[in-house]
Design an enzyme around this catalytic site. Structure first.
Site, PDB file in Angstrom:
ATOM      1  N   ASN A  43      -9.971  -0.052  -0.269  1.00 15.58           N
ATOM      2  CA  ASN A  43      -8.702   0.001  -0.238  1.00 15.58           C
ATOM      3  C   ASN A  43      -7.817  -0.746  -1.744  1.00 15.58           C
ATOM      4  O   ASN A  43      -8.145  -2.043  -1.763  1.00 15.58           O
ATOM      5  CB  ASN A  43      -8.196  -0.869   0.825  1.00 15.58           C
ATOM      6  CG  ASN A  43      -6.543  -0.932   0.988  1.00 15.58           C
ATOM      7  OD1 ASN A  43      -5.843  -0.406   0.243  1.00 15.58           O
ATOM      8  ND2 ASN A  43      -5.986  -0.968   2.245  1.00 15.58           N
ATOM      9  N   CYS A  87       0.656  -1.147   0.003  1.00 20.22           N
ATOM     10  CA  CYS A  87      -0.019  -0.001   0.074  1.00 20.22           C
ATOM     11  C   CYS A  87       0.824   1.247  -0.077  1.00 20.22           C
ATOM     12  O   CYS A  87       0.315   2.287  -0.139  1.00 20.22           O
ATOM     13  CB  CYS A  87      -1.094   0.096   1.188  1.00 20.22           C
ATOM     14  SG  CYS A  87      -2.186  -1.411   1.172  1.00 20.22           S
ATOM     15  N   HIS A 142      -3.603   7.143   1.613  1.00 17.74           N
ATOM     16  CA  HIS A 142      -4.003   6.026   1.145  1.00 17.74           C
ATOM     17  C   HIS A 142      -5.312   5.585   1.652  1.00 17.74           C
ATOM     18  O   HIS A 142      -5.585   6.052   2.976  1.00 17.74           O
ATOM     19  CB  HIS A 142      -2.843   5.011   1.838  1.00 17.74           C
ATOM     20  CG  HIS A 142      -3.060   3.631   1.784  1.00 17.74           C
ATOM     21  ND1 HIS A 142      -3.741   3.076   0.522  1.00 17.74           N
ATOM     22  CD2 HIS A 142      -3.205   2.697   2.526  1.00 17.74           C
ATOM     23  CE1 HIS A 142      -4.137   1.873   0.815  1.00 17.74           C
ATOM     24  NE2 HIS A 142      -3.867   1.597   2.015  1.00 17.74           N
TER      25      HIS A 142
HETATM   26  O1  UT7 Z   1      -3.536  -0.826   3.520  1.00 21.00           O
HETATM   27  C1  UT7 Z   1      -3.020  -1.561   4.328  1.00 21.00           C
HETATM   28  C2  UT7 Z   1      -3.263  -1.040   5.676  1.00 21.00           C
HETATM   29  N1  UT7 Z   1      -4.441  -1.852   6.183  1.00 21.00           N
HETATM   30  C3  UT7 Z   1      -5.058  -1.008   7.218  1.00 21.00           C
HETATM   31  O2  UT7 Z   1      -4.993   0.098   7.262  1.00 21.00           O
HETATM   32  C4  UT7 Z   1      -6.343  -1.769   7.634  1.00 21.00           C
HETATM   33  C5  UT7 Z   1      -6.260  -1.225   9.191  1.00 21.00           C
HETATM   34  N2  UT7 Z   1      -7.193  -2.090  10.204  1.00 21.00           N
HETATM   35  C6  UT7 Z   1      -8.661  -1.654   9.895  1.00 21.00           C
HETATM   36  O3  UT7 Z   1      -9.066  -0.974   8.878  1.00 21.00           O
HETATM   37  C7  UT7 Z   1      -9.481  -2.235  10.775  1.00 21.00           C
HETATM   38  O4  UT7 Z   1      -8.835  -2.938  12.010  1.00 21.00           O
HETATM   39  C8  UT7 Z   1     -10.334  -3.340  10.107  1.00 21.00           C
HETATM   40  C9  UT7 Z   1     -11.662  -2.534   9.241  1.00 21.00           C
HETATM   41  C10 UT7 Z   1      -9.922  -4.133   9.368  1.00 21.00           C
HETATM   42  C11 UT7 Z   1     -11.438  -4.097  11.379  1.00 21.00           C
HETATM   43  O5  UT7 Z   1     -12.118  -3.063  12.207  1.00 21.00           O
HETATM   44  P1  UT7 Z   1     -12.034  -3.436  13.859  1.00 21.00           P
HETATM   45  O6  UT7 Z   1     -12.804  -2.340  14.187  1.00 21.00           O
HETATM   46  O7  UT7 Z   1     -10.458  -3.335  14.231  1.00 21.00           O
HETATM   47  O8  UT7 Z   1     -12.638  -4.574  13.835  1.00 21.00           O
HETATM   48  P2  UT7 Z   1     -12.024  -6.163  14.458  1.00 21.00           P
HETATM   49  O9  UT7 Z   1     -11.096  -6.538  13.577  1.00 21.00           O
HETATM   50  O10 UT7 Z   1     -11.978  -5.808  15.970  1.00 21.00           O
HETATM   51  O11 UT7 Z   1     -13.512  -6.937  14.732  1.00 21.00           O
HETATM   52  C12 UT7 Z   1     -14.672  -6.699  15.360  1.00 21.00           C
HETATM   53  C13 UT7 Z   1     -15.716  -7.586  15.273  1.00 21.00           C
HETATM   54  C14 UT7 Z   1     -15.347  -8.973  15.252  1.00 21.00           C
HETATM   55  O12 UT7 Z   1     -16.200  -9.777  16.408  1.00 21.00           O
HETATM   56  P3  UT7 Z   1     -16.030 -10.112  17.614  1.00 21.00           P
HETATM   57  O13 UT7 Z   1     -14.759 -10.791  17.666  1.00 21.00           O
HETATM   58  O14 UT7 Z   1     -16.078  -8.674  18.220  1.00 21.00           O
HETATM   59  O15 UT7 Z   1     -17.436 -10.779  17.903  1.00 21.00           O
HETATM   60  C15 UT7 Z   1     -15.232  -9.554  14.118  1.00 21.00           C
HETATM   61  O16 UT7 Z   1     -15.526 -10.766  13.910  1.00 21.00           O
HETATM   62  O17 UT7 Z   1     -16.150  -7.400  13.976  1.00 21.00           O
HETATM   63  C16 UT7 Z   1     -16.124  -8.717  13.252  1.00 21.00           C
HETATM   64  N3  UT7 Z   1     -16.236  -8.669  11.766  1.00 21.00           N
HETATM   65  C17 UT7 Z   1     -16.948  -8.334  11.193  1.00 21.00           C
HETATM   66  N4  UT7 Z   1     -18.440  -8.351  11.269  1.00 21.00           N
HETATM   67  C18 UT7 Z   1     -19.196  -8.083  10.269  1.00 21.00           C
HETATM   68  C19 UT7 Z   1     -14.938  -8.632  11.221  1.00 21.00           C
HETATM   69  N5  UT7 Z   1     -15.018  -8.211   9.944  1.00 21.00           N
HETATM   70  C20 UT7 Z   1     -16.312  -8.288   9.772  1.00 21.00           C
HETATM   71  C21 UT7 Z   1     -17.327  -7.942   8.573  1.00 21.00           C
HETATM   72  N6  UT7 Z   1     -18.506  -7.795   8.759  1.00 21.00           N
HETATM   73  N7  UT7 Z   1     -16.924  -7.779   7.328  1.00 21.00           N
END
Ligand code: UT7
Length: 321
Positions: free
Chosen positions: A278, A115, A248
């Site tokens: 992304n 990225c 980005h």
């Molecule tokens: O380009 C390279 C750089 N990449 C980035 O900058 C990405 C950086 N990270 C992020 O943008 C965020 O961490 C994400 C968008 C990937 C995830 O958001 P988050 O607020 O950190 O969520 P999480 O991974 O902590 O997940 C929270 C909950 C989980 O459920 P539980 O364990 O709390 O019950 C996940 O299983 O959300 C659940 N979850 C989803 N639910 C519905 C994960 N993906 C999904 C989904 N739909 N697509």
């Protein structure tokens, strides 16, 4: 002193535009979750016949037309991608061939910094122009991340999209790219990777993208703020002298955090994550082209480009458009 100045920009997005609701029919997710966590509403997905080089060549043609330059006038082609058409040759040489200038002999190579790829590619092009080694350089960020996603993994497949953005840089007596800074820390390689490899005729390891989302999020916020500060300060400016942040486009919350750190409101940010998702190395040049084509970014304005991704690799570039 020769600056690398943006002569023209271009972009290309595949026709297939997929909404969050479309995805929710295939994986256990919702428009509400994707929108609140990331800001993403749509992403474009390449058709089966479209390769990264096709997207790149289409964006390049648009950038050349915008610059008023013939492809034959290019001295160098750099393509930033982590989803090349093949292991080799480089996607840049394929783009050169698709632009019909294979016989020109102009050098062409790929840059792989995920990225942050566009930051690495633009900074490399700047070095070529400053040193007098090139006059007109095509820099493309192009990706087909849809092909390295596990479409059953809701934590990653909703985040990415395909596309390409391009800039034509030309030697100029006036700015131009003012200052750029690149960083990498391989200690974080496990947080975001596509580890599959081809060896002895077989694919070993998962061929899909894996990511520790929250881990990447925390570090991205910290590292982007620091590199943005450093680039602005080292160039002798203050953040209130920045007209536009062109970040980005991974996550709206990360983008907001960087803008807030710099004391700039979201009205100073080119935001396209809602439309593109992304697109890795393509995301910054796609946002740049969108900002310019919509008339928001004007000649003479000062832009801060910044991005981070797998590696980790990250960087920022300050330029005058
Ligand atoms: O380009 C390279 C750089 N990449 C980035 O900058 C990405 C950086 N990270 C992020 O943008 C965020 O961490 C994400 C968008 C990937 C995830 O958001 P988050 O607020 O950190 O969520 P999480 O991974 O902590 O997940 C929270 C909950 C989980 O459920 P539980 O364990 O709390 O019950 C996940 O299983 O959300 C659940 N979850 C989803 N639910 C519905 C994960 N993906 C999904 C989904 N739909 N697509």
């Amino acid at each position: 002193m020769q600056y690398a100045k943006i002569l023209g920009t271009g972009s290309y997005l595949p026709a297939n535009r997929v909404s969050n609701d479309d995805l929710a029919e295939k994986v256990d997710t919702s428009d509400e979750w994707i929108t609140t966590r990331t800001g993403i509403k749509f992403r474009h997905i390449a058709a089966d016949h479209e390769k990264t080089s096709d997207l790149a060549a289409a964006a390049a043609r648009n950038a050349l037309a915008d610059a008023g330059l013939a492809a034959g006038e290019l001295d160098l082609i750099i393509v930033a991608t982590s989803t090349p058409d093949m292991i080799f040759p480089s996607t840049a040489t394929i783009v050169q061939q698709k632009l019909g200038i294979g016989s020109s002999g102009c050098p062409a190579f790929d840059v792989q910094a995920v990225c942050a790829g566009f930051m690495y590619a633009v900074t490399t092009a700047d070095a070529y122009i400053r040193s007098g080694m090139a006059k007109n350089v095509l820099v493309v960020g192009a990706e087909t991340f849809s092909r390295i996603l596990d479409w059953s993994d809701r934590a990653t497949c909703v985040l990415f999209g395909d596309g390409a953005g391009a800039v034509v840089l030309g030697a100029s007596d006036t700015p131009g790219i003012i200052h750029g800074k690149l960083k990498a820390d391989g200690n974080y390689l496990d947080l975001l990777k596509t580890p599959g490899q081809i060896a002895n005729g077989k694919i070993s390891g998962t061929p899909f993208l894996t990511m520790d989302g929250p881990g990447v999020f925390k570090l991205a916020v910290k590292m982007l703020a620091k590199v943005a500060d450093e680039v602005i300060t080292e160039a002798g400016f203050t953040s209130d002298q920045i007209d536009w942040i062109v970040p980005h486009q991974a996550n709206k919350r990360i983008i907001e955090s960087t803008a807030k750190h710099l004391g700039l409101g979201m009205e100073k940010v080119v935001l396209t994550v809602q439309e593109h998702g992304n697109t890795s190395a393509a995301s910054i040049p796609l946002a740049l082209d969108s900002g310019i084509r919509s008339g928001r970014i004007q000649r003479g304005q000062r832009l801060l480009l910044e991005g981070i991704g797998g590696g980790f690799a990250w960087g920022a570039v300050l330029l005058e458009y």
